[in-house]
Design a protein around this motif. Sequence first.
Motif, PDB file in Angstrom:
ATOM      1  N   CYS A 182       8.748  34.115 -23.125  1.00  0.00           N
ATOM      2  CA  CYS A 182       7.495  33.648 -23.722  1.00  0.00           C
ATOM      3  C   CYS A 182       6.324  34.543 -23.322  1.00  0.00           C
ATOM      4  O   CYS A 182       5.462  34.855 -24.156  1.00  0.00           O
ATOM      5  CB  CYS A 182       7.240  32.203 -23.304  1.00  0.00           C
ATOM      6  SG  CYS A 182       5.815  31.441 -24.116  1.00  0.00           S
ATOM      7  N   GLN A 183       6.276  34.964 -22.070  1.00  0.00           N
ATOM      8  CA  GLN A 183       5.191  35.831 -21.634  1.00  0.00           C
ATOM      9  C   GLN A 183       5.210  37.157 -22.389  1.00  0.00           C
ATOM     10  O   GLN A 183       4.157  37.676 -22.799  1.00  0.00           O
ATOM     11  CB  GLN A 183       5.289  36.078 -20.127  1.00  0.00           C
ATOM     12  CG  GLN A 183       4.343  37.137 -19.577  1.00  0.00           C
ATOM     13  CD  GLN A 183       2.875  36.733 -19.631  1.00  0.00           C
ATOM     14  OE1 GLN A 183       2.551  35.592 -19.986  1.00  0.00           O
ATOM     15  NE2 GLN A 183       1.990  37.640 -19.288  1.00  0.00           N
ATOM     16  N   ILE A 184       6.392  37.718 -22.592  1.00  0.00           N
ATOM     17  CA  ILE A 184       6.496  39.006 -23.280  1.00  0.00           C
ATOM     18  C   ILE A 184       6.086  38.884 -24.737  1.00  0.00           C
ATOM     19  O   ILE A 184       5.391  39.748 -25.284  1.00  0.00           O
ATOM     20  CB  ILE A 184       7.929  39.556 -23.151  1.00  0.00           C
ATOM     21  CG1 ILE A 184       8.208  39.955 -21.701  1.00  0.00           C
ATOM     22  CG2 ILE A 184       8.147  40.759 -24.072  1.00  0.00           C
ATOM     23  CD1 ILE A 184       9.651  40.278 -21.415  1.00  0.00           C
ATOM     24  N   VAL A 185       6.472  37.801 -25.391  1.00  0.00           N
ATOM     25  CA  VAL A 185       6.211  37.647 -26.829  1.00  0.00           C
ATOM     26  C   VAL A 185       4.791  37.186 -27.108  1.00  0.00           C
ATOM     27  O   VAL A 185       4.103  37.726 -27.975  1.00  0.00           O
ATOM     28  CB  VAL A 185       7.212  36.665 -27.461  1.00  0.00           C
ATOM     29  CG1 VAL A 185       6.875  36.407 -28.934  1.00  0.00           C
ATOM     30  CG2 VAL A 185       8.628  37.203 -27.345  1.00  0.00           C
ATOM     31  N   GLU A 186       4.320  36.186 -26.375  1.00  0.00           N
ATOM     32  CA  GLU A 186       3.038  35.589 -26.762  1.00  0.00           C
ATOM     33  C   GLU A 186       2.110  35.256 -25.610  1.00  0.00           C
ATOM     34  O   GLU A 186       0.920  34.987 -25.843  1.00  0.00           O
ATOM     35  CB  GLU A 186       3.269  34.332 -27.616  1.00  0.00           C
ATOM     36  CG  GLU A 186       4.215  33.313 -27.007  1.00  0.00           C
ATOM     37  CD  GLU A 186       4.755  32.340 -28.057  1.00  0.00           C
ATOM     38  OE1 GLU A 186       3.982  31.517 -28.568  1.00  0.00           O
ATOM     39  OE2 GLU A 186       5.967  32.423 -28.368  1.00  0.00           O
ATOM     40  N   GLY A 187       2.594  35.248 -24.369  1.00  0.00           N
ATOM     41  CA  GLY A 187       1.708  34.969 -23.247  1.00  0.00           C
ATOM     42  C   GLY A 187       1.141  33.558 -23.287  1.00  0.00           C
ATOM     43  O   GLY A 187       1.733  32.655 -23.873  1.00  0.00           O
ATOM     44  N   ASP A 188      -0.027  33.375 -22.638  1.00  0.00           N
ATOM     45  CA  ASP A 188      -0.717  32.079 -22.635  1.00  0.00           C
ATOM     46  C   ASP A 188       0.204  30.968 -22.133  1.00  0.00           C
ATOM     47  O   ASP A 188       0.292  29.891 -22.731  1.00  0.00           O
ATOM     48  CB  ASP A 188      -1.228  31.765 -24.040  1.00  0.00           C
ATOM     49  CG  ASP A 188      -2.456  30.858 -24.037  1.00  0.00           C
ATOM     50  OD1 ASP A 188      -3.040  30.655 -22.957  1.00  0.00           O
ATOM     51  OD2 ASP A 188      -2.817  30.344 -25.110  1.00  0.00           O
ATOM     52  N   LEU A 189       0.881  31.217 -21.023  1.00  0.00           N
ATOM     53  CA  LEU A 189       1.916  30.311 -20.562  1.00  0.00           C
ATOM     54  C   LEU A 189       1.375  28.953 -20.136  1.00  0.00           C
ATOM     55  O   LEU A 189       2.012  27.922 -20.388  1.00  0.00           O
ATOM     56  CB  LEU A 189       2.680  30.942 -19.393  1.00  0.00           C
ATOM     57  CG  LEU A 189       3.480  32.199 -19.717  1.00  0.00           C
ATOM     58  CD1 LEU A 189       4.217  32.678 -18.474  1.00  0.00           C
ATOM     59  CD2 LEU A 189       4.470  31.938 -20.845  1.00  0.00           C
ATOM     60  N   THR A 190       0.228  28.932 -19.489  1.00  0.00           N
ATOM     61  CA  THR A 190      -0.317  27.654 -19.048  1.00  0.00           C
ATOM     62  C   THR A 190      -0.576  26.741 -20.226  1.00  0.00           C
ATOM     63  O   THR A 190      -0.195  25.557 -20.224  1.00  0.00           O
ATOM     64  CB  THR A 190      -1.611  27.871 -18.245  1.00  0.00           C
ATOM     65  OG1 THR A 190      -1.338  28.690 -17.112  1.00  0.00           O
ATOM     66  CG2 THR A 190      -2.191  26.541 -17.779  1.00  0.00           C
ATOM     67  N   THR A 191      -1.201  27.273 -21.257  1.00  0.00           N
ATOM     68  CA  THR A 191      -1.467  26.475 -22.448  1.00  0.00           C
ATOM     69  C   THR A 191      -0.168  26.033 -23.109  1.00  0.00           C
ATOM     70  O   THR A 191      -0.041  24.891 -23.573  1.00  0.00           O
ATOM     71  CB  THR A 191      -2.321  27.282 -23.442  1.00  0.00           C
ATOM     72  OG1 THR A 191      -3.575  27.581 -22.831  1.00  0.00           O
ATOM     73  CG2 THR A 191      -2.561  26.499 -24.721  1.00  0.00           C
ATOM     74  N   THR A 192       0.813  26.923 -23.145  1.00  0.00           N
ATOM     75  CA  THR A 192       2.104  26.577 -23.744  1.00  0.00           C
ATOM     76  C   THR A 192       2.756  25.426 -22.989  1.00  0.00           C
ATOM     77  O   THR A 192       3.252  24.469 -23.600  1.00  0.00           O
ATOM     78  CB  THR A 192       3.037  27.805 -23.745  1.00  0.00           C
ATOM     79  OG1 THR A 192       2.451  28.831 -24.550  1.00  0.00           O
ATOM     80  CG2 THR A 192       4.406  27.450 -24.288  1.00  0.00           C
ATOM     81  N   LEU A 193       2.761  25.499 -21.679  1.00  0.00           N
ATOM     82  CA  LEU A 193       3.349  24.425 -20.885  1.00  0.00           C
ATOM     83  C   LEU A 193       2.602  23.110 -21.077  1.00  0.00           C
ATOM     84  O   LEU A 193       3.227  22.047 -21.251  1.00  0.00           O
ATOM     85  CB  LEU A 193       3.349  24.815 -19.405  1.00  0.00           C
ATOM     86  CG  LEU A 193       4.311  25.940 -19.010  1.00  0.00           C
ATOM     87  CD1 LEU A 193       3.994  26.447 -17.606  1.00  0.00           C
ATOM     88  CD2 LEU A 193       5.757  25.473 -19.087  1.00  0.00           C
ATOM     89  N   ARG A 194       1.293  23.169 -21.037  1.00  0.00           N
ATOM     90  CA  ARG A 194       0.505  21.942 -21.197  1.00  0.00           C
ATOM     91  C   ARG A 194       0.658  21.337 -22.588  1.00  0.00           C
ATOM     92  O   ARG A 194       0.610  20.120 -22.764  1.00  0.00           O
ATOM     93  CB  ARG A 194      -0.972  22.237 -20.915  1.00  0.00           C
ATOM     94  CG  ARG A 194      -1.275  22.495 -19.448  1.00  0.00           C
ATOM     95  CD  ARG A 194      -2.706  22.925 -19.231  1.00  0.00           C
ATOM     96  NE  ARG A 194      -3.007  23.098 -17.811  1.00  0.00           N
ATOM     97  CZ  ARG A 194      -4.099  23.691 -17.340  1.00  0.00           C
ATOM     98  NH1 ARG A 194      -5.008  24.185 -18.199  1.00  0.00           N
ATOM     99  NH2 ARG A 194      -4.300  23.801 -16.043  1.00  0.00           N
ATOM    100  N   ARG A 195       0.875  22.185 -23.580  1.00  0.00           N
ATOM    101  CA  ARG A 195       1.026  21.718 -24.955  1.00  0.00           C
ATOM    102  C   ARG A 195       2.421  21.171 -25.234  1.00  0.00           C
ATOM    103  O   ARG A 195       2.586  20.116 -25.853  1.00  0.00           O
ATOM    104  CB  ARG A 195       0.721  22.870 -25.913  1.00  0.00           C
ATOM    105  CG  ARG A 195       0.851  22.540 -27.399  1.00  0.00           C
ATOM    106  CD  ARG A 195       0.813  23.810 -28.225  1.00  0.00           C
ATOM    107  NE  ARG A 195       1.999  24.626 -27.997  1.00  0.00           N
ATOM    108  CZ  ARG A 195       1.993  25.957 -27.978  1.00  0.00           C
ATOM    109  NH1 ARG A 195       0.869  26.644 -28.149  1.00  0.00           N
ATOM    110  NH2 ARG A 195       3.127  26.615 -27.754  1.00  0.00           N
TER     111      ARG A 195
END
Length: 264
Positions: A182-195
Amino acid sequence: MPRFAANLTTMYPEHDFLDRFTAAAADGFTAVEYLFPYAYEPAELRRRLDENGLRQVLFNAPPGDWDAGERGIAALPGREPEVRAGIDRALDYAAALDCPRVHMMAGLLPQGAQTAAHRETYAANLAYAAGRAAAAGVDILIEPINGRDMPGYFLSRQADAHAVVQEVGAANLKVQLDLYHCQIVEGDLTTTLRRDLPTGRVGHLQIAGVPDRHEPDEGELNLRHLLDTIDESGFDGWIGCEYFPKAGTSEGLGWLHTVRGENA
């Protein structure tokens, strides 16, 4: 605190595969995952789990011809009979190993492929697999994989995975969220996890350092922050450690001792 499973495909390469169960248990792991069990008899794998007090939490369904470069067949039109036979085989292993999750790899798109046809095939195969797995109490997982490591892979973005899960509508079809991909493709991991974690559609997490896929505290990710975010979400599943140790596996587990509050 998150629960960690050792990935025996990538970790402990200094040991033969069947000896990796003992090595993982010696380092304090209580669960394992790996790519494929099919080179071994279920009874032998069950024995290794039981002797070491380990749980099997994930493995992959048959991926087609892996040695020839195939990386799954679930999104490949014309391969439906093979997909169905593979699911039956995977569920036999899941029953023997008491494993509650099976990952189905989508596959690589041929050059110039019509994406719509592959998506239709993918959804139909996932619906079939989820139906078969539901009776066995098993979740079917799908995982977005980055195109740097696996060029041409059908599924690479989290939103696309969640859209497929929602379209199929099976309660036991879920997303496998690998923070490395996920980090390599789109990043924004914190938001992804929270969402995504609160939706209940994420069935399994995996971690590795970015960009080199070594220990998860190596590179650009803030591991402590990400683990805190996972805890805050209430996620109670497993986190697979799918990374390639930089040196010896046990020697590189300082990150795990730190997370657990242990002395290395």
